[in-house]
Every structure is written in C-alpha cells, then in structure tokens.
Design an enzyme around this catalytic site. Structure first.
Site, PDB file in Angstrom:
ATOM      1  N   MET A  30      42.924 -19.030 -14.380  1.00 30.63           N
ATOM      2  CA  MET A  30      42.150 -18.018 -13.651  1.00 30.63           C
ATOM      3  C   MET A  30      42.576 -17.980 -12.185  1.00 30.63           C
ATOM      4  O   MET A  30      41.857 -17.443 -11.336  1.00 30.63           O
ATOM      5  CB  MET A  30      40.652 -18.293 -13.790  1.00 30.63           C
ATOM      6  N   LEU A  33      45.316 -21.449  -7.766  1.00 29.28           N
ATOM      7  CA  LEU A  33      46.059 -22.557  -8.377  1.00 29.28           C
ATOM      8  C   LEU A  33      46.060 -23.799  -7.498  1.00 29.28           C
ATOM      9  O   LEU A  33      46.113 -23.730  -6.274  1.00 29.28           O
ATOM     10  CB  LEU A  33      47.500 -22.126  -8.660  1.00 29.28           C
ATOM     11  N   HIS A  37      46.950 -27.226 -12.156  1.00 31.56           N
ATOM     12  CA  HIS A  37      47.610 -26.108 -12.839  1.00 31.56           C
ATOM     13  C   HIS A  37      49.135 -26.310 -12.808  1.00 31.56           C
ATOM     14  O   HIS A  37      49.815 -26.098 -13.803  1.00 31.56           O
ATOM     15  CB  HIS A  37      47.315 -24.788 -12.125  1.00 31.56           C
ATOM     16  N   GLN A  61      33.645 -14.603 -19.728  1.00 31.33           N
ATOM     17  CA  GLN A  61      33.254 -16.013 -19.872  1.00 31.33           C
ATOM     18  C   GLN A  61      32.312 -16.487 -18.774  1.00 31.33           C
ATOM     19  O   GLN A  61      31.934 -17.654 -18.737  1.00 31.33           O
ATOM     20  CB  GLN A  61      34.488 -16.913 -19.955  1.00 31.33           C
ATOM     21  N   GLY A 149      44.373 -27.958 -20.173  1.00 35.48           N
ATOM     22  CA  GLY A 149      44.072 -29.218 -19.494  1.00 35.48           C
ATOM     23  C   GLY A 149      42.905 -29.954 -20.156  1.00 35.48           C
ATOM     24  O   GLY A 149      41.955 -29.323 -20.625  1.00 35.48           O
ATOM     25  N   SER A 187      40.012 -28.887  -9.064  1.00 34.57           N
ATOM     26  CA  SER A 187      39.380 -27.697  -9.624  1.00 34.57           C
ATOM     27  C   SER A 187      39.455 -26.587  -8.594  1.00 34.57           C
ATOM     28  O   SER A 187      39.356 -26.847  -7.385  1.00 34.57           O
ATOM     29  CB  SER A 187      37.913 -27.994  -9.940  1.00 34.57           C
TER      30      SER A 187
HETATM   31  P1  AMP Z   1      41.280 -22.530 -14.941  1.00 33.95           P
HETATM   32  O1  AMP Z   1      42.141 -21.777 -13.994  1.00 33.95           O
HETATM   33  O2  AMP Z   1      40.237 -23.359 -14.270  1.00 33.95           O
HETATM   34  O3  AMP Z   1      40.758 -21.679 -16.063  1.00 33.95           O
HETATM   35  O4  AMP Z   1      42.230 -23.608 -15.636  1.00 33.95           O
HETATM   36  C1  AMP Z   1      43.414 -23.229 -16.295  1.00 33.95           C
HETATM   37  C2  AMP Z   1      43.937 -24.423 -17.062  1.00 33.95           C
HETATM   38  O5  AMP Z   1      44.208 -25.477 -16.155  1.00 33.95           O
HETATM   39  C3  AMP Z   1      42.931 -24.956 -18.092  1.00 33.95           C
HETATM   40  O6  AMP Z   1      43.621 -25.338 -19.268  1.00 33.95           O
HETATM   41  C4  AMP Z   1      42.347 -26.159 -17.378  1.00 33.95           C
HETATM   42  O7  AMP Z   1      41.863 -27.147 -18.251  1.00 33.95           O
HETATM   43  C5  AMP Z   1      43.565 -26.646 -16.609  1.00 33.95           C
HETATM   44  N1  AMP Z   1      43.144 -27.474 -15.470  1.00 33.95           N
HETATM   45  C6  AMP Z   1      42.253 -27.144 -14.507  1.00 33.95           C
HETATM   46  N2  AMP Z   1      42.067 -28.182 -13.661  1.00 33.95           N
HETATM   47  C7  AMP Z   1      42.865 -29.182 -14.114  1.00 33.95           C
HETATM   48  C8  AMP Z   1      43.107 -30.517 -13.676  1.00 33.95           C
HETATM   49  N3  AMP Z   1      42.505 -31.034 -12.619  1.00 33.95           N
HETATM   50  N4  AMP Z   1      43.995 -31.260 -14.380  1.00 33.95           N
HETATM   51  C9  AMP Z   1      44.609 -30.742 -15.478  1.00 33.95           C
HETATM   52  N5  AMP Z   1      44.419 -29.501 -15.945  1.00 33.95           N
HETATM   53  C10 AMP Z   1      43.556 -28.727 -15.269  1.00 33.95           C
END
Ligand code: AMP
Length: 279
Positions: A30, A33, A37, A61, A149, A187
């Site tokens: 999303m 980054l 990511h 979502q 992740g 995050s």
């Molecule tokens: P998001 O942009 O938050 O939807 O995350 C996109 C992808 O990155 C998802 O598969 C998350 O689980 C992964 N992700 C987010 N934060 C982390 C992190 N700290 N370590 C590993 N993967 C992550």
C-alpha cells in the site's frame, strides 16, 4: 524501472515476459515504503527473473474511513526507493482500474473461521477486502511467486488458504519481519507516532519476547499475563495478545503445536500489530 498506472498497459508488457517463460515475483503493497517492503522486494529480485511491486491503498480493506484518509502516501519517495533497489516494474493502478464498475470482484470462498479471530474481531470486513484486492491483483499480474510479510501473519495465512481453495498455481513466500534497532516492527503507520509514542512502541516486541520465553515453563494463559504486565504504567491500549496455532489461528492448546504470538494495540492514536513465531 517501468511504471504502469493502467492495468491494460501492464498486461501488454507482461504478455511479452510470459511468452519467454521467465519467473515473475510479485510484491503487493500500500506504499509509504520502508525497509520491510524493500527487503521483500530484494528477496523477490534474488529468486525471480522479474519483480513487480504494486502500490494501491485498497479502500475495501479499511473498516474506518478516517484510517483510509490518514494512511500515509509518499509516491515520489516510493518510486525513488524502488528504482534504487532494482525493482523491474511498479504498478500503481487507480481504484477504477482495480474495481471497474460491473466487474464482480468479491471472493466467494469460506475462510473457515480464519477471518473471525484477532484482526477479524477488531476490523470487521477487513479480510474480505484483503482477499478481494489480492485476488484481483493476482488476476492482473499472474505472478509465479507471491511475496508477503510475516508482519501481517493472519493476512498471510488467509491468502495461503485462498490460494489453496482457488487452486491458483502461485508459490507463496513469507518473508521475516524487518525491525528497527529497538525491535519495533517496521510499518508505514510508524511515521504517525509522536516522539513519545515512538518511544513507547518497542514495548510490543518486548511483550512478545516475554510471552515466548514464559511459554518454556508456563501454560499460554500465564505466559500472556506475564507479557501483559509489561504494560503497567504505559499508555498503550491493548486490543489482543494471543498465542494461536499457526494453521487454524485458534488458541494454542498443546505446547508442541507450531504457534504464533500475536499482538495488536493502539499507541498514541496509531494502531500497531506485531507477532513472533514459537517453534
Ligand atoms: P502494506 O504496505 O503494509 O500492505 O505491506 C505490504 C507487504 O509488506 C505485506 O506483505 C506486509 O506483510 C509486508 N510488510 C510490512 N511491514 C513489514 C515488515 N516490517 N517486515 C516484513 N514485511 C513487512
């Protein structure tokens, strides 16, 4: 790096790659980054011939409109980071492209209760939206490998279940959680923490470690209580702290089950989640 904003343009490009039988890795995000990511993207680059990252803040979502509105968006920085890390393709579709009017995109499968615990309890409808967007993006990108992740463990488990139910020929790879030096799971939401909230936030990982250690010699309920005691005097609103079976996501009953300890809490108006695996 190629940047596509239209599904049609992406698909025309992918047709060429697919005709040469190359392995395509896909990392849906999303945006906003961070290193977590980028670690996923690096892993895909290592494993696959082509790596495609998507950035799409999926409205379906979000159960709270204000959460969707406040979600951080940093497209120019994201593009620069992806260029630097060597990502091949960035797909940044619009809502209309992902959900064209008239196209049924709901995923009609049973989640077998996986969506009714933890995040599902506190974010009603969240996983229907996640399944919907992941399925739609997979239809558009048709990757060989999908990278998710561990940070969103329940999401990983639900997508794994969906791939099995729909018999999609895609390998799912779970990447470990990338953390800041003090243990806080990276995050996109961390940027919204005030300095005070940021100073408090590592307690979530400390709690998870406390529970994991306590499980060596205590039943789960007592281990959880020991973990919760670290919250004394802290401005943290705990939503859940649970030790669950990694497959069923139901409360762990026997100590030899592969389990995961999951936590969700509000700190300083920001909702954070984290987890650790228990072997
Ligand atoms: P998001 O942009 O938050 O939807 O995350 C996109 C992808 O990155 C998802 O598969 C998350 O689980 C992964 N992700 C987010 N934060 C982390 C992190 N700290 N370590 C590993 N993967 C992550």
């Amino acid at each position: 790096m190629f940047l596509f904003k239209k599904a049609q343009a992406l698909q025309a490009y992918l047709e060429h790659i697919k005709s040469t039988n190359q392995c395509v890795g896909f990392v849906p995000t999303m945006g906003a980054l961070h290193q977590g990511h980028l670690d996923l993207i690096k892993q895909s680059i290592e494993d696959c011939d082509y790596t495609i990252c998507s950035i799409f803040v999926n409205p379906t979502q979000f159960n709270e409109p204000s959460d969707l509105e406040k979600y951080p968006r940093t497209p120019a920085k994201d593009i620069a980071l992806l260029e630097r890390v060597g990502c091949d393709v960035l797909f940044m579709p619009s809502v209309m492209d992902v959900y064209p009017p008239g196209l049924p995109t709901q995923v009609n499968i049973s989640f077998k209760g996986l969506d009714e615990v933890m995040e599902g309890t506190f974010r009603p409808g969240h996983f229907e939206g996640v399944a919907q967007v992941v399925k739609r993006l997979l239809d558009l990108v048709q990757p060989d490998q999908l990278y998710l992740g561990q940070k969103d463990f329940q999401q990983y488990r639900i997508v794994q279940h969906m791939l099995e139910q729909l018999q999609l020929p895609i390998s799912l790879i779970m990447a470990p959680i990338s953390r800041d030096d003090d243990g806080l799971a990276m995050s996109s939401r961390n940027v919204r923490l005030s300095p005070k909230g940021r100073a408090t936030a590592p307690v979530l990982y400390q709690i998870l470690q406390e529970v994991r250690n306590a499980l060596d010699s205590n039943p789960p309920t007592e281990a959880i209580e020991k973990g919760k005691s670290l919250l004394d005097g802290k401005e943290v609103k705990l939503e859940y702290l649970e030790v669950v079976n990694r497959q069923s996501l139901r409360t762990m009953v026997s100590s030899d089950e592969p389990a995961v300890i999951c936590i969700a809490a509000w700190i300083d108006g920001v909702r954070l989640i984290d987890n650790v695996l228990v072997n």
